[in-house]
Design an enzyme around this catalytic site. Sequence first.
Site, PDB file in Angstrom:
ATOM      1  N   LEU A  68      57.657  -2.960   6.435  1.00 14.76           N
ATOM      2  CA  LEU A  68      58.255  -1.639   6.220  1.00 14.76           C
ATOM      3  C   LEU A  68      58.936  -1.103   7.474  1.00 14.76           C
ATOM      4  CD1 LEU A  68      55.580   0.151   3.974  1.00 14.76           C
ATOM      5  CD2 LEU A  68      57.777  -0.820   3.275  1.00 14.76           C
ATOM      6  N   ASN A  99      53.504  -5.929  12.359  1.00 18.42           N
ATOM      7  CA  ASN A  99      54.409  -6.145  13.508  1.00 18.42           C
ATOM      8  C   ASN A  99      55.435  -5.021  13.655  1.00 18.42           C
ATOM      9  OD1 ASN A  99      55.840  -6.925  11.234  1.00 18.42           O
ATOM     10  ND2 ASN A  99      56.921  -8.592  12.269  1.00 18.42           N
ATOM     11  N   ASP A 159      51.279 -11.657  11.557  1.00 15.38           N
ATOM     12  CA  ASP A 159      52.486 -12.216  10.950  1.00 15.38           C
ATOM     13  C   ASP A 159      53.748 -11.952  11.768  1.00 15.38           C
ATOM     14  OD1 ASP A 159      53.909 -13.529   8.747  1.00 15.38           O
ATOM     15  OD2 ASP A 159      54.914 -11.598   8.684  1.00 15.38           O
ATOM     16  N   HIS A 186      50.090 -16.672   9.710  1.00 16.71           N
ATOM     17  CA  HIS A 186      51.482 -17.132   9.765  1.00 16.71           C
ATOM     18  C   HIS A 186      51.422 -18.491  10.461  1.00 16.71           C
ATOM     19  CE1 HIS A 186      55.914 -16.533  10.831  1.00 16.71           C
ATOM     20  NE2 HIS A 186      55.537 -17.534  11.612  1.00 16.71           N
ATOM     21  N   HIS A 239      53.283 -17.292   3.294  1.00 19.15           N
ATOM     22  CA  HIS A 239      54.539 -18.013   3.015  1.00 19.15           C
ATOM     23  C   HIS A 239      54.503 -19.529   3.237  1.00 19.15           C
ATOM     24  CE1 HIS A 239      54.737 -17.196   7.301  1.00 19.15           C
ATOM     25  NE2 HIS A 239      55.205 -15.976   7.156  1.00 19.15           N
ATOM     26  N   ASN A 290      62.053 -17.249   8.497  1.00 18.25           N
ATOM     27  CA  ASN A 290      60.852 -17.866   9.062  1.00 18.25           C
ATOM     28  C   ASN A 290      59.710 -17.753   8.052  1.00 18.25           C
ATOM     29  OD1 ASN A 290      58.511 -18.487  10.407  1.00 18.25           O
ATOM     30  ND2 ASN A 290      58.906 -17.199  12.187  1.00 18.25           N
ATOM     31  N   ASP A 317      57.566 -11.244   1.547  1.00 18.48           N
ATOM     32  CA  ASP A 317      57.980 -11.293   2.958  1.00 18.48           C
ATOM     33  C   ASP A 317      59.283 -10.506   3.154  1.00 18.48           C
ATOM     34  OD1 ASP A 317      57.990 -11.750   5.647  1.00 18.48           O
ATOM     35  OD2 ASP A 317      58.372 -13.898   5.527  1.00 18.48           O
TER      36      ASP A 317
HETATM   37 ZN   LIG Z   1      55.462 -14.619   8.613  1.00 22.45          ZN
END
Ligand SMILES: [Zn+2]
Length: 442
Positions: A68, A99, A159, A186, A239, A290, A317
């Site tokens: 977000l 992050n 992540d 991740h 992911h 990524n 993602d």
């Molecule tokens: Zn990631």
Amino acid sequence: MLIKNVRILGGEPVDIAVVNGLIAEIRPAGSAGPRQDGEGAAEAGLPEVVEGRGAIALPGLVDLHTHLREPGREDAETVQTGTQSAARGGYTAVHAMANTMPVADTAGVVEQVWRLGQEFGHCDVQPVGAVTVGLEGKQLAELGAMADSAARVRVFSDDGRCVDDAVLMRRALEYVKAFDGVVAQHAQEPKLTKDAQMNEGVISGRLGLSGWPAVAEEAIIARDCLLAAHVGSRLHVCHVSTAGSVEIIRWAKSKGWNVTAEVTPHHLLLTDELVEESPNGSYNPIYKVNPPLRTRADVEALRSALADGTIDVVATDHAPHPVEDKETEWAAAAMGMVGLETALSVVQEAMVDTGLLDWAGVAERMSAAPARIGRLPGHGRPLEVGAPANIVLYDPTARAEVDPSSFASKSRNTPYEGMTLPGRVLATFLRGRPTVLEGKLA
Ligand SMILES: [Zn+2]
């Protein structure tokens, strides 16, 4: 309020009566009901009747993996615009990745994000807490304080970066057991992916871009499955992008280990061939992401794994970036794609229209499983009497060209621009209150 003529999970047409945010009654479409439908709704400023016109009704979607960007990168997305984007995609809850700037690594920051969600959210916002201080991979963050905070954090992730230190990863897995948390990894071995630009293979060789080998993902997943088993904790793999990763997760699950996994819509549909040749030219950074887009064989393996349950969840993602960070040369461009407003359409294209998944399967993987893994009460429940009225109405017969200028997201970095995709979200309801009606924000 009465939601008329909808097909729950694609079944027989029914009418759904909603009272006080809960599903009060479900009866065959058009049959007379005992209650005065919509009573009180008009006074509350809500529509009394919503015509479903045979749309498919699914439980409100839940995203385990949304960026977000607030606080810190409000030029790319805010809690408000990101959750508007989510609502338009049929989501009633999103997990907001840590992050941000500052990083969500303290009770203070996760509570700030949680409060922004309460105030501005068009869906529920569940903050994810960082595993390590500042995502720096050196020292565990205050996981317990975040779990005990008003934000009630249960999912922890660095992540964007991998927790590559095995000792720290072990400690994090041990720590979250105390409050039934999960570490979402991740999986990217940093030394194997230094300066990596795209999937390592035939095409990276031809284009002269440094390769991002599948083994960089697979080695971390294998290690973390073993660590999770060793300490008896819960691991979630973000992911998943390669066929080899699928094999490792299948093996871990066959052992009965507590491992879950997600795949993104783009990894179910797109391949690294697009970097070489696409309607948007070659070397177009819109395809830079990524983990990177992989090969056709990987896409096939990911689809099968999602169909057979080896992969539990579709997670977007959603990674908004402003134009200047994407429309630049390949090597300098930011990695990531927006995804909330196209996720259900891409899943229909890749999984439903190919016969791999039915609508019950979609509901499990885009609502029930992510809510379960995130320990998110009130979401992911089947549409039945007594459940919160978190509902998305979806018309799978619609087809339209993806037009990023129509997005509610602040960012436009979608790889599907100009592509024709099936399906349209007609309406989204959060605890009975419409957040989207007639495809538009309500
Ligand atoms: Zn990631």
